[in-house]
Write a protein that holds these residues in place. Structure first.
Motif, PDB file in Angstrom:
ATOM      1  N   GLU A  47    -104.060 -35.851  91.061  1.00 16.25           N
ATOM      2  CA  GLU A  47    -105.101 -34.858  91.323  1.00 16.25           C
ATOM      3  C   GLU A  47    -105.911 -34.539  90.075  1.00 16.25           C
ATOM      4  OE1 GLU A  47    -102.907 -31.631  92.975  1.00 16.25           O
ATOM      5  OE2 GLU A  47    -102.767 -32.535  94.989  1.00 16.25           O
ATOM      6  N   GLN A  48    -105.306 -34.793  88.905  1.00 17.64           N
ATOM      7  CA  GLN A  48    -106.029 -34.598  87.643  1.00 17.64           C
ATOM      8  C   GLN A  48    -106.910 -35.793  87.297  1.00 17.64           C
ATOM      9  OE1 GLN A  48    -103.085 -33.681  84.629  1.00 17.64           O
ATOM     10  NE2 GLN A  48    -102.112 -32.112  85.911  1.00 17.64           N
ATOM     11  N   GLY A  49    -106.922 -36.803  88.173  1.00 17.31           N
ATOM     12  CA  GLY A  49    -107.806 -37.949  87.976  1.00 17.31           C
ATOM     13  C   GLY A  49    -107.157 -39.171  87.378  1.00 17.31           C
ATOM     14  N   HIS A  50    -105.832 -39.187  87.256  1.00 16.17           N
ATOM     15  CA  HIS A  50    -105.143 -40.332  86.655  1.00 16.17           C
ATOM     16  C   HIS A  50    -104.792 -41.379  87.708  1.00 16.17           C
ATOM     17  CE1 HIS A  50    -104.687 -38.620  82.650  1.00 16.17           C
ATOM     18  NE2 HIS A  50    -104.278 -37.481  83.193  1.00 16.17           N
ATOM     19  N   ASN A  51    -104.836 -42.650  87.289  1.00 13.08           N
ATOM     20  CA  ASN A  51    -104.288 -43.742  88.088  1.00 13.08           C
ATOM     21  C   ASN A  51    -102.888 -44.006  87.566  1.00 13.08           C
ATOM     22  OD1 ASN A  51    -106.476 -44.697  89.908  1.00 13.08           O
ATOM     23  ND2 ASN A  51    -107.572 -44.946  87.975  1.00 13.08           N
ATOM     24  N   VAL A  52    -101.883 -43.591  88.354  1.00 14.06           N
ATOM     25  CA  VAL A  52    -100.501 -43.544  87.876  1.00 14.06           C
ATOM     26  C   VAL A  52     -99.710 -44.763  88.350  1.00 14.06           C
ATOM     27  CG1 VAL A  52     -98.379 -42.194  87.804  1.00 14.06           C
ATOM     28  CG2 VAL A  52    -100.592 -41.033  87.950  1.00 14.06           C
ATOM     29  N   MET A  53     -99.033 -45.413  87.399  1.00  9.29           N
ATOM     30  CA  MET A  53     -98.064 -46.448  87.745  1.00  9.29           C
ATOM     31  C   MET A  53     -96.664 -45.888  87.536  1.00  9.29           C
ATOM     32  SD  MET A  53     -97.570 -50.377  86.410  1.00  9.29           S
ATOM     33  CE  MET A  53     -96.716 -50.097  84.864  1.00  9.29           C
ATOM     34  N   MET A  54     -95.830 -45.941  88.567  1.00 12.18           N
ATOM     35  CA  MET A  54     -94.450 -45.458  88.493  1.00 12.18           C
ATOM     36  C   MET A  54     -93.513 -46.652  88.385  1.00 12.18           C
ATOM     37  SD  MET A  54     -92.221 -42.961  88.602  1.00 12.18           S
ATOM     38  CE  MET A  54     -90.438 -42.910  88.738  1.00 12.18           C
ATOM     39  N   VAL A  55     -92.607 -46.614  87.424  1.00 12.13           N
ATOM     40  CA  VAL A  55     -91.612 -47.666  87.262  1.00 12.13           C
ATOM     41  C   VAL A  55     -90.244 -47.036  87.475  1.00 12.13           C
ATOM     42  CG1 VAL A  55     -90.711 -49.472  85.759  1.00 12.13           C
ATOM     43  CG2 VAL A  55     -93.104 -48.785  85.568  1.00 12.13           C
ATOM     44  N   GLY A  56     -89.548 -47.444  88.537  1.00 14.73           N
ATOM     45  CA  GLY A  56     -88.255 -46.848  88.873  1.00 14.73           C
ATOM     46  C   GLY A  56     -87.274 -47.871  89.372  1.00 14.73           C
ATOM     47  N   ASP A  57     -86.113 -47.375  89.849  1.00 11.88           N
ATOM     48  CA  ASP A  57     -85.065 -48.294  90.303  1.00 11.88           C
ATOM     49  C   ASP A  57     -85.082 -48.516  91.809  1.00 11.88           C
ATOM     50  OD1 ASP A  57     -83.975 -45.993  91.356  1.00 11.88           O
ATOM     51  OD2 ASP A  57     -82.443 -45.762  89.826  1.00 11.88           O
ATOM     52  N   GLY A  58     -86.031 -47.910  92.520  1.00 11.93           N
ATOM     53  CA  GLY A  58     -86.182 -48.170  93.946  1.00 11.93           C
ATOM     54  C   GLY A  58     -85.250 -47.398  94.840  1.00 11.93           C
ATOM     55  N   LEU A  59     -84.399 -46.533  94.274  1.00 13.16           N
ATOM     56  CA  LEU A  59     -83.439 -45.790  95.099  1.00 13.16           C
ATOM     57  C   LEU A  59     -83.837 -44.323  95.145  1.00 13.16           C
ATOM     58  CD1 LEU A  59     -80.877 -46.190  96.744  1.00 13.16           C
ATOM     59  CD2 LEU A  59     -79.562 -45.661  94.700  1.00 13.16           C
ATOM     60  N   ASN A  60     -83.471 -43.553  94.107  1.00 18.50           N
ATOM     61  CA  ASN A  60     -83.863 -42.147  94.070  1.00 18.50           C
ATOM     62  C   ASN A  60     -85.364 -41.979  93.851  1.00 18.50           C
ATOM     63  OD1 ASN A  60     -81.173 -41.555  94.336  1.00 18.50           O
ATOM     64  ND2 ASN A  60     -80.840 -41.240  92.143  1.00 18.50           N
ATOM     65  N   ASP A  61     -86.042 -43.056  93.434  1.00 18.62           N
ATOM     66  CA  ASP A  61     -87.457 -42.967  93.105  1.00 18.62           C
ATOM     67  C   ASP A  61     -88.358 -43.441  94.246  1.00 18.62           C
ATOM     68  OD1 ASP A  61     -86.737 -42.253  90.418  1.00 18.62           O
ATOM     69  OD2 ASP A  61     -86.302 -44.360  90.061  1.00 18.62           O
ATOM     70  N   ALA A  62     -87.820 -43.644  95.435  1.00 20.75           N
ATOM     71  CA  ALA A  62     -88.601 -44.223  96.523  1.00 20.75           C
ATOM     72  C   ALA A  62     -89.854 -43.404  96.828  1.00 20.75           C
ATOM     73  CB  ALA A  62     -87.741 -44.359  97.778  1.00 20.75           C
ATOM     74  N   GLY A  63     -89.729 -42.068  96.879  1.00 18.52           N
ATOM     75  CA  GLY A  63     -90.882 -41.225  97.176  1.00 18.52           C
ATOM     76  C   GLY A  63     -91.935 -41.308  96.098  1.00 18.52           C
ATOM     77  N   ALA A  64     -91.514 -41.281  94.823  1.00 11.56           N
ATOM     78  CA  ALA A  64     -92.466 -41.371  93.706  1.00 11.56           C
ATOM     79  C   ALA A  64     -93.140 -42.731  93.678  1.00 11.56           C
ATOM     80  CB  ALA A  64     -91.747 -41.099  92.389  1.00 11.56           C
ATOM     81  N   LEU A  65     -92.391 -43.790  93.979  1.00 13.09           N
ATOM     82  CA  LEU A  65     -92.975 -45.132  94.024  1.00 13.09           C
ATOM     83  C   LEU A  65     -94.041 -45.227  95.101  1.00 13.09           C
ATOM     84  CD1 LEU A  65     -89.737 -47.302  93.646  1.00 13.09           C
ATOM     85  CD2 LEU A  65     -91.576 -47.114  91.977  1.00 13.09           C
ATOM     86  N   ALA A  66     -93.780 -44.600  96.247  1.00 15.65           N
ATOM     87  CA  ALA A  66     -94.736 -44.633  97.353  1.00 15.65           C
ATOM     88  C   ALA A  66     -95.980 -43.814  97.040  1.00 15.65           C
ATOM     89  CB  ALA A  66     -94.075 -44.119  98.628  1.00 15.65           C
ATOM     90  N   GLN A  67     -95.826 -42.695  96.328  1.00 12.59           N
ATOM     91  CA  GLN A  67     -96.948 -41.813  96.033  1.00 12.59           C
ATOM     92  C   GLN A  67     -97.852 -42.379  94.947  1.00 12.59           C
ATOM     93  OE1 GLN A  67     -98.072 -39.010  97.452  1.00 12.59           O
ATOM     94  NE2 GLN A  67     -99.752 -39.004  95.971  1.00 12.59           N
ATOM     95  N   SER A  68     -97.299 -43.089  93.998  1.00 12.63           N
ATOM     96  CA  SER A  68     -98.068 -43.565  92.845  1.00 12.63           C
ATOM     97  C   SER A  68     -99.124 -44.584  93.254  1.00 12.63           C
ATOM     98  CB  SER A  68     -97.120 -44.191  91.820  1.00 12.63           C
ATOM     99  OG  SER A  68     -96.419 -45.277  92.394  1.00 12.63           O
ATOM    100  N   SER A  69    -100.112 -44.769  92.375  1.00 12.90           N
ATOM    101  CA  SER A  69    -101.145 -45.772  92.625  1.00 12.90           C
ATOM    102  C   SER A  69    -100.542 -47.168  92.644  1.00 12.90           C
ATOM    103  CB  SER A  69    -102.226 -45.689  91.544  1.00 12.90           C
ATOM    104  OG  SER A  69    -102.792 -44.392  91.508  1.00 12.90           O
TER     105      SER A  69
END
Length: 798
Positions: free
Chosen positions: A673-695
C-alpha cells in the motif's frame, strides 16, 4: 436473392430458409435452439462480447455412446471422488471472448456442473462436476447442443496430448508444389527465349500458371483470410489483415495482367509469398512446441518426498524418481505428489488445490487417493500406483485459482504496438500507391504489395514471448522454477525483498541442539520422535533427525497449530511440542533462544534449544542486494538472535520477530500500500499467506515436500545465494525485449523505405519477411544466453 447474416453463427441466411424468432434471423433450427437455450438461462450476454460468435450445432447420432462405459469414462477423468469429478475437454471451436464467457458459465446451463475454467491458448475447458447429478456423457452432449463439440480421443488422453494439427503441414506442401512448378514454367518469361516461347504456347502456359496458383491462393493462404475476416468483423486490427490484403491484391493484379495480355503477372511472387510465410509460421509453431515441451517435462520441482525403503528406513528422494509400487510417508500439510492406495488406518485430505472445495475428504485404508491433495493431520503411508506426473503438478501450480495479480502488462504492450502498426501500415501502403499511380501504374501496384508484405509485424509480436521463454528455461536449469513468464517481469520490478528466518536464511542441514530441563526417558523420547514424524516445520524436521531412532507408535488426535506447535496422544499420554505459551510454560515464554518446548500430560519437561546455522554466503548476498533493494526480515521466532543478525546483515535492515502468519501477510500488504513491489522469500509452510500476498512469492525448497501452489517460484535451497543473479537476469530480460523491439522497428523502417521508393519487389519482400522473424528470435536467444553467462558468478552454467 436477398441474404442476411444468422444472428448466432454469422452464416448467410437465404430468405426462403430464414427462421425468425424473437425478432432475430437464424439460418437453421440448430442455431435458433442454441439461442433459446441461452435466452432461457439468462445467458444472452453471450452475444454482447462478439458479433455472431457461435457455431451451428451438429447432430451427434450416438457418437458418444461409448461414454456410457464407466471404465472408458473414468480414463478420461483427471480426478474422481464421491461428489466431485474433474475432466479437461479439448474444444476446437474456442476462438473469442464470447466462447470463454459461455464456457465459464456452464453451471447456469447444467445444475450438476460446479465450475468450469477455460484455457484459451490450448482451447481446453476444465469442468468440475458432481457425478451424482450428471455424467460425463451428459456434459459432452450438452456442449454439442450449444455448438461446442469436444474432440475426444482415448489414445491422445492416455498420452496426455491432443492430436497434432497437421493442416499447416498440408498447406505448406501444397504451397511448395505450386511455387516450384510456377517458377519452372516461368523460366522462358524470365529469359525472354522467343525462339522457344512461341506465341501460340505463351497463353497456354500463362493460364496453366494461373491454374497452379489457385490451390495456393484459395487453400494454403486461407488461414490468413479467415483471421483477417474475424478481426475486421470484431472491429479489431491484427497482423493478418495487411498480409491477406497483399495476397488478394497480388492475385487480382496478376489475373488482370493475363486476361488483358499485359504480362504473366506475379503468380510466382504470390506463391513464393505464401510458401515463405507458411515456413515462418511453421518455424514459430515448432519453436513454441519446443518451449512448451521443456516447460512441461523438464522443469522438475526441486521438492522431495519421504520414501520408506525395503529396510524400513525413511529417506528423501527426488519427487520425479518415485515409481509404481514405492511406499511413501506423507506428513501433515504435505502435498500428495502421486496417485496411490492408502495403507494407514485413515486420514483427512484437503483437495481444494484441485477442486476448489474447502471441505476435507475422509479416506480409509485401501482407498485410492489422488495427486494434488494436501494431508491434514497425522502422517500416513501410501503405496504408489503410478509415477509422478510433472505436467499435472505444473497444471496444478498454474491453476487460475492461485492467480493473485495481473501479469498481462507485457502482452498488452505487444498488442498495443500491433494494433497501431496495422492501420499505420495500411495508410503508408495506400499513400505509396496514390503517389506512384500517377507516374507508373506497374510500380504503384508493386509498391502497394511490397509495403504490405515487408512490414509484417510478426517479428515485433514474437520478441517478448521468445525472450521470456528462453529466460524461463535458463532459470529452470539453474534450479529456480517460475510459474510463468509474467513472473520474470514482476521480478524485474521488485524494489523490496522480505525474508523469513527459520528454514529460509537458516539451514536445517546443520545446527547445534541442546536440551535444558528434566531429560525425558527413553519411552518419552520415543513419544516425542513419533509426534515429530508428522510435522513439516523446519524445527520439527531438525529435531526429528537429531533424536535417536525409535519404534513406530500410533499417534491419535494429531493436531498442528500453525506457528504455535503440535500435539497428539500416544499410548494414552498427551504430548505437546512447540512454543512455551503453547505447552503452558509461562516462565519460559520470554526465553531469548530458538527453542522447542515439551510437555507430557501437561507436565513441563524442558526445551530443546537451537543454535541456528545460517546459510553460507548469506552476508555476501545481503550486501549485494542492499545496494538495490530495501531488505526486511519477518520471523515467527523470538528476537534472541537479533544481535547476531544485525552484525551479519547490512545496516538499516529491518528485523521483525514474533510474527504470526497473519501478521506476516498484513505486513506485506502494508508495504504494498506504500507503493512497494514486494518479493517474499519463505519456506512455503508458515509463509503461505505472505507468499500469496506478495508481488512475487519465492518458496525455498530443501528436502521436504512443502510445495505451495500459491507461490510464484520454487528455488532449490542450494541456489539460495544466487538470488541477486536471478534478479539481475530478469532486468536484462526486459532490456533484451526493448532492444529487440528497436531492432524490429528499424528493420520495418528500412524495409518500408525501399518498398515505398519502388526498389523492392514483392518476391524479395516475401523472402525477407520470414528471415526477419528468424533474425529476431536468434537475437533474443543469443542476447539472453549472453547475459545469463555474463552475470552468473558460476561461469558457464547458463
Amino acid at each position: 436473392m436477398d441474404t442476411q447474416s444468422c444472428f448466432h453463427c454469422g452464416l448467410e441466411v437465404i430468405q426462403k430458409e430464414e427462421i425468425v424468432f424473437d425478432g432475430k434471423s437464424f439460418c437453421c433450427r440448430g442455431c435458433k435452439t442454441v439461442y433459446e437455450i441461452f435466452a432461457d438461462n439468462g445467458l444472452s450476454s453471450y452475444y454482447d462480447f462478439e458479433r455472431t460468435p457461435g457455431a451451428t450445432p451438429q447432430a451427434v447420432n450416438g457418437r458418444y455412446d461409448f461414454l456410457d462405459n464407466e471404465k472408458i469414462a473414468e480414463r478420461l477423468l483427471e480426478f474422481q471422488e464421491e461428489g466431485t469429478s474433474i475432466v479437461s475437454l479439448y474444444i476446437p471451436h474456442i476462438h473469442c471472448s464470447s466462447c470463454i464467457w459461455i464456457l465459464e458459465n456452464l453451471h447456469r446451463l447444467h445444475k450438476g456442473i460446479g465450475t468450469s475454467q477455460v484455457n484459451f491458448s490450448e482451447k481446453k475447458v476444465r469442468i468440475i462436476f458432481n457425478p451424482q447429478e450428471t455424467s460425463l456423457k451428459d456434459i459432452v452432449l450438452m456442449l454439442c447442443s450449444i455448438g461446442y463439440e469436444p474432440y475426444i480421443s482415448l489414445e491422445n488422453y492416455e498420452s496426455g496430448k491432443q492430436g497434432t494439427d497437421r493442416s499447416l503441414i498440408y498447406k505448406l506442401g501444397v504451397a511448395f508444389f505450386c511455387f516450384g512448378n510456377i517458377m519452372l514454367l516461368s523460366f522462358p518469361e524470365y529469359f525472354e527465349t522467343e525462339e522457344f516461347w512461341l506465341d501460340q504456347y505463351r497463353g497456354f502456359f500463362r493460364w496453366l500458371i494461373f491454374a497452379l496458383s489457385l490451390p495456393s491462393f484459395l487453400y494454403s493462404a486461407s488461414g490468413y483470410y479467415v483471421s483477417a475476416y474475424k478481426s475486421i468483423r470484431n472491429g479489431m486490427f491484427n497482423i493478418d489483415i495487411p498480409i491477406a490484403l497483399g495476397i488478394i491484391v497480388m492475385f487480382v493484379r496478376s489475373t488482370v495482367d493475363i486476361v488483358f495480355g499485359y504480362g504473366q503477372g506475379f503468380f510466382d511472387s504470390l506463391t513464393a509469398l505464401v510458401f515463405f510465410m507458411l515456413v515462418g509460421r511453421l518455424f514459430q509453431q515448432k519453436t513454441y512446441s519446443f518451449l512448451s515441451f521443456e516447460r512441461d517435462f523438464k522443469s522438475y520441482f526441486p521438492i522431495a518426498v519421504t520414501q520408506i525403503n525395503t529396510q524400513q528406513q525413511e529417506v528423501s528422494v527426488p519427487v520425479y524418481d518415485i515409481q509404481k509400487g514405492d511406499r511413501l510417508l506423507i506428513r501433515n500439510q504435505e502435498l500428495i505428489p502421486v496417485d496411490g492406495i492408502l495403507i494407514s488406518k485413515g486420514c483427512q485430505i484437503d483437495y481444494s488445490f484441485v477442486t476448489g472445495e474447502a471441505d476435507p475428504i475422509r479416506k480409509e485404508s485401501g482407498d485410492k487417493i489422488y495427486a494434488g491433495g494436501r494431508l491434514l493431520g497425522q502422517p500416513i503411508e501410501m503405496e504408489v500406483l503410478s509415477s509422478v506426473s510433472q505436467s499435472y503438478l505444473t497444471q496444478l501450480w498454474s491453476n487460475a485459482v492461485f492467480e493473485k495479480k495481473s501479469t498481462q502488462h507485457r502482452r498488452s504492450i505487444t498488442d498495443a504496438i500491433s494494433r497501431y502498426f496495422t492501420p499505420a501500415l495500411l495508410f503508408i501502403a495506400v499513400a505509396g500507391f496514390g503517389y506512384w499511380i500517377f507516374r507508373d501504374a506497374n510500380t504503384a501496384f508493386n509498391v502497394f504489395t511490397a509495403v504490405l508484405i515487408v512490414a509484417c509485424p510478426c517479428a515485433l509480436a514474437l520478441t517478448a514471448p521468445f525472450t521470456m521463454g528462453n529466460i524461463l528455461r535458463i532459470m529452470g536449469r539453474q534450479k529456480l522454477y517460475l510459474k510463468n513468464a509474467g513472473v520474470i517481469e514482476q521480478l524485474a520490478k521488485t524494489d523490496m525483498i522480505v525474508f523469513d528466518k527459520t528454514g529460509t536464511i537458516t539451514t536445517s542441514k546443520a545446527s547445534d541442539i541442546a536440551f535444558t530441563g528434566v531429560l525425558p526417558s527413553a519411552t518419552e523420547l520415543s513419544y516425542i520422535k513419533n509426534l515429530l514424524r508428522g510435522s513439516n516445520h523446519p524445527l520439527s524436521r531438525r529435531l526429528y533427525e537429531f533424536l535417536p531412532a525409535a519404534a513406530l507408535r500410533t499417534v491419535h488426535g494429531f493436531e498442528e497449530s500453525t506457528g504455535k506447535g503440535i500435539e497428539g496422544i500416544i499410548d494414552g499420554n498427551c504430548i505437546k511440542l512447540g512454543a512455551a505459551s503453547y505447552v503452558g510454560c509461562t516462565e519460559a515464554a520470554n526465553t531469548a533462544q530458538t527453542a522447542v518446548h515439551i510437555a507430557i500430560n501437561n507436565d513441563y519437561k524442558g526445551s530443546y534449544t537451537f543454535d541456528n546455522q545460517y546459510r553460507k554466503g548469506l552476508e555476501q548476498l545481503f550486501d549485494s542486494l542492499s545496494q538495490r533493494y530495501d531488505l526486511k526480515i519477518l520471523s515467527g521466532d523470538n528476537d534472541g538472535e537479533r544481535a547476531q543478525l544485525e552484525k551479519m546483515l547490512p545496516l538499516g535492515t529491518e528485523l521483525l520477530f514474533n510474527q504470526k502468519p497473519e501478521q506476516k501477510l498484513e505486513a506485506i500488504k502494508n508495504w504494498q500500500e506504500q507503493g512497494h513491489n514486494v518479493m517474499m522469500v519463505g519456506d512455503g509452510l508458515n509463509d503461505a499467506g505472505a507468499l500469496a500476498q506478495s508481488s512475487v512469492g519465492i518458496s525455498i525448497s530443501e528436502n521436504v515436500n512443502v510445495f505451495s501452489p500459491a507461490c510464484d517460484g520454487i528455488l532449490d535451497a542450494t541456489e539460495f545465494t544466487q538470488l541477486a543473479y536471478f534478479l539481475k537476469l530478469s532486468k536484462k530480460a526486459l532490456a533484451t525485449i526493448k532492444m529487440s523491439f528497436a531492432l524490429s522497428l528499424l528493420y520495418n523502417f528500412v524495409g518500408l523505405s525501399f518498398a515505398v521508393s519502388g526498389r523492392l519487389s514483392p518476391l524479395v519482400a516475401a523472402i525477407i519477411m520470414p528471415l526477419s522473424t528468424v533474425t529476431i528470435i536468434s537475437f533474443v536467444t543469443l542476447a539472453s544466453n549472453y547475459y545469463a553467462r555474463k552475470l552468473n558468478p558460476k561461469k558457464g552454467r547458463a
